[in-house]
Write a protein that holds these residues in place. Structure first.
Motif, short mmCIF file in Angstrom:
data_model
loop_
_atom_site.label_atom_id
_atom_site.label_comp_id
_atom_site.label_asym_id
_atom_site.label_seq_id
_atom_site.Cartn_x
_atom_site.Cartn_y
_atom_site.Cartn_z
N THR A 1 11.66 21.13 5.68
CA THR A 1 12.09 21.43 7.05
C THR A 1 10.60 21.81 7.60
O THR A 1 10.30 21.93 8.93
CB THR A 1 13.07 22.24 7.51
N THR B 157 9.74 13.81 2.97
CA THR B 157 9.76 14.25 4.32
C THR B 157 9.41 13.02 5.29
O THR B 157 8.41 12.63 5.06
CB THR B 157 9.01 15.47 4.90
N TYR C 299 14.12 24.45 2.99
CA TYR C 299 14.24 25.03 4.14
C TYR C 299 13.51 26.32 4.19
O TYR C 299 13.78 27.40 3.29
CB TYR C 299 15.77 25.03 4.49
N SER D 149 15.53 22.67 12.50
CA SER D 149 15.56 22.75 11.17
C SER D 149 16.99 23.34 10.78
O SER D 149 17.42 23.02 9.46
CB SER D 149 14.33 23.68 10.62
N LYS E 128 19.38 21.44 8.03
CA LYS E 128 20.08 22.21 6.94
C LYS E 128 21.36 22.15 6.62
O LYS E 128 22.04 21.81 5.65
CB LYS E 128 19.39 23.89 6.76
#
Ligand SMILES: [Zn+2]
Ligand SMILES: [Zn+2]
Length: 314
Positions: A207, A224, A260, A269, A273
């Motif tokens: 994140t 990502t 995270y 974010s 999560k």
């Protein structure tokens, strides 16, 4: 050895607890002033964040080390030092920073200054040209990933070892009577480095790009989504399309583990999560700086162990 290490950490933590209480430092300072008549000529060591203070404290357990940012609730990315902070920096004998622009608020005004020990080049906060040190001897096999362009350099086992050794050398030079134990740090880093290299080739997304220096030494695939990653690398706000791409990747099973950073959490974010948790994707928390009284070396170990455990759930 383990007990020794534990005690050192405990002492460092105790100090931190004491420092966090506003009145105690005054009381303590009063005590030292009366018990030693001579002027205070002990080494003054100042670091940008608690991370480097914890590393330095492990190297020089008896030294007094001050971190400008010592609490977990201050974001070093957007920190502005006070005049008091900068006075502390100007009086320091040794200054430790990460570099790469991350803590440029500390070194920007100092220019060429051989009191500074740093991991990355002392660049401005422009997110470009973050060159790491050359891969040093014994690590030639990592040359291909030694050049990770990411300012979260305290998660590089090699850079932390190098800073620990540079710091020990500087302390020896300035005050040979202070005991230095860089091997406490380098042995720990070697151990973590081995665990990191043993991580399997799973797809890991972040994140916030906090763990690039860890992932670069593993077979894990940084997964990502590109747009989101580029935006967070430059500390920008991801677009709706970036976020949607990330959500799709989680929904489609293209991400095995999510990293995270709770400290730089945003509504975006946090939602990512939660989505990962709903989909049964293991989430590993890796912090910007240690929380409360936790020592960075312990926090780093925990992050690597949690990452290793999460990849086993895949
Ligand atoms: Zn490596
Ligand atoms: Zn960060």
């Amino acid at each position: 050895m383990l007990t020794m290490l534990f005690n050192k950490h405990l002492m460092a933590n105790m100090k931190r607890i004491l420092w966090s209480l506003p009145l105690l430092p005054l009381v303590l300072a009063g005590c030292t002033a009366t018990s030693t008549a001579e002027p205070d000529d002990s080494l003054k060591i100042v670091t940008s964040t608690q991370v480097w203070a914890d590393i330095a404290q492990a190297v020089a357990p008896d030294a007094t080390i001050e971190a400008i940012i010592s609490g977990g609730d201050v974001d070093p990315h957007s920190f502005e030092p006070s005049a008091v902070d900068m006075a502390q920096v100007s009086e320091a004998d040794i200054i430790i920073v990460g570099g790469g622009g991350y803590d440029s608020w500390l070194y920007d005004s100092l220019g060429e200054d051989d009191r500074i020990i740093h991991a990355l080049e002392l660049t401005d906060h422009d997110h470009e040209d973050h060159e790491t040190h050359e891969a040093h001897e014994g690590h030639e096999d990592h040359e291909e990933h030694a050049d990770v362009d990411n300012e979260h350099v305290w998660y590089s086992t090699e850079e932390v070892s190098e800073v620990a050794e540079d710091f020990a050398e500087k302390v020896r030079e300035l005050d040979p009577e202070i005991t230095v134990t860089p091997e406490v740090v380098t042995a720990k880093m070697d151990e973590l480095h081995e665990t990191i290299h043993a991580l399997p080739a799973v797809k890991i997304a972040q994140t916030e790009p906090i763990a690039d220096h860890i992932l670069a030494h593993s077979d894990a695939v940084e997964s990502t989504p590109a747009g989101y990653r580029a935006t967070t690398l430059s500390e920008g706000e991801p677009t709706a399309a970036d976020i949607a791409a990330f959500q799709d990747a989680i929904n489609n099973g293209d991400i095995d583990v999510l990293i995270y950073n709770p400290q730089s959490a945003s509504p975006v974010s946090t939602r990512l999560k939660e989505l990962a948790e709903e989909k049964g994707v293991p989430v590993v928390e890796i912090y910007e700086t240690p929380q409360n009284t936790e020592n960075f070396l312990d926090a780093f170990t925990k992050a690597v162990d949690n990452l290793a455990a999460a990849t086993k759930q895949v």
